[in-house]
Design a protein around this motif. Structure first.
Motif, PDB file in Angstrom:
ATOM      1  N   PRO A  49       5.053   9.271  -8.205  1.00 41.75           N
ATOM      2  CA  PRO A  49       6.117   8.752  -9.069  1.00 41.75           C
ATOM      3  C   PRO A  49       7.520   9.192  -8.618  1.00 41.75           C
ATOM      4  N   THR A  50       7.647  10.414  -8.157  1.00 38.88           N
ATOM      5  CA  THR A  50       8.942  10.911  -7.673  1.00 38.88           C
ATOM      6  C   THR A  50       9.376  10.148  -6.426  1.00 38.88           C
ATOM      7  N   GLN A  51       8.443   9.926  -5.494  1.00 35.81           N
ATOM      8  CA  GLN A  51       8.770   9.166  -4.287  1.00 35.81           C
ATOM      9  C   GLN A  51       9.156   7.732  -4.637  1.00 35.81           C
ATOM     10  N   ARG A  59       0.815  -1.224   0.000  1.00 36.21           N
ATOM     11  CA  ARG A  59       0.000   0.000   0.000  1.00 36.21           C
ATOM     12  C   ARG A  59       0.842   1.264   0.000  1.00 36.21           C
ATOM     13  N   CYS A  60       1.874   1.302   0.816  1.00 31.66           N
ATOM     14  CA  CYS A  60       2.683   2.520   0.932  1.00 31.66           C
ATOM     15  C   CYS A  60       3.449   2.832  -0.353  1.00 31.66           C
ATOM     16  N   ILE A  61       3.822   1.819  -1.093  1.00 30.41           N
ATOM     17  CA  ILE A  61       4.495   2.050  -2.377  1.00 30.41           C
ATOM     18  C   ILE A  61       3.452   2.396  -3.434  1.00 30.41           C
ATOM     19  N   VAL A  70       7.289   0.376   4.258  1.00 28.22           N
ATOM     20  CA  VAL A  70       7.108   1.764   4.679  1.00 28.22           C
ATOM     21  C   VAL A  70       8.316   2.571   4.202  1.00 28.22           C
ATOM     22  N   GLN A  71       8.118   3.865   4.066  1.00 30.91           N
ATOM     23  CA  GLN A  71       9.226   4.728   3.686  1.00 30.91           C
ATOM     24  C   GLN A  71      10.217   4.804   4.830  1.00 30.91           C
ATOM     25  N   ASP A 100       4.813   6.911   6.193  1.00 34.62           N
ATOM     26  CA  ASP A 100       6.024   7.732   6.325  1.00 34.62           C
ATOM     27  C   ASP A 100       6.505   7.831   7.772  1.00 34.62           C
ATOM     28  N   GLY A 101       5.996   6.929   8.598  1.00 31.67           N
ATOM     29  CA  GLY A 101       6.397   6.929  10.008  1.00 31.67           C
ATOM     30  C   GLY A 101       7.829   6.460  10.172  1.00 31.67           C
TER      31      GLY A 101
END
Length: 129
Positions: free
Chosen positions: A69-71, A62-64, A93-94, A115-116
């Motif tokens: 697109p930049t992230q 989900r997080c991806i 997760v990021q 982003d945690g």
């Protein structure tokens, strides 16, 4: 010979209270005294640290999938393995570029927050989930 049942009844009452208290506290796990299970924190094992393009089936996570697109191109993601309902599952997760993680390392993550932070566990590595 008559038995003193007051002492044994008191022991039973104490045992029942202790059992009930342990049931109530079961969901109140605090990892290292600060990362509360109720707040979403989970103990996990690092499986991979990479950009989205380097992760197999990135849209599974989900997080991806929800990243821009930049992230997806520039951001590092950590794929972790954790236990959920007695079953090993993977989450991504990021991760901040300043955080150095290694495969196999034990960490704390909050999978509900993409982003945690990813927190290094201070204890010895445990069996992977």
């Amino acid at each position: 010979m008559k038995r003193d049942t007051r002492a044994s009844k008191g022991t039973i009452v104490v045992a029942i209270i202790a059992a009930f208290a342990s049931l109530l506290s079961g969901c109140g796990t605090l990892y290292e005294g600060k990362y509360n299970y109720r707040d979403g924190w989970r103990k996990a094992r690092v499986v991979q640290v990479a950009t989205a393009s380097q992760i197999q089936s990135p849209d599974f996570f989900r997080c991806i999938r929800n990243a821009t697109p930049t992230q997806r191109e520039r951001q590092l993601f950590v794929v972790v393995s954790l236990m959920r309902y007695n079953k090993s599952v993977k989450q991504a997760v990021q991760v901040a570029p300043s955080v150095h993680l290694e495969v196999g390392e034990t960490v704390y993550v909050n999978p509900s927050s993409c982003d945690g932070p990813v927190i290094h566990a201070s204890g010895p590595a445990s069996k992977p989930p």
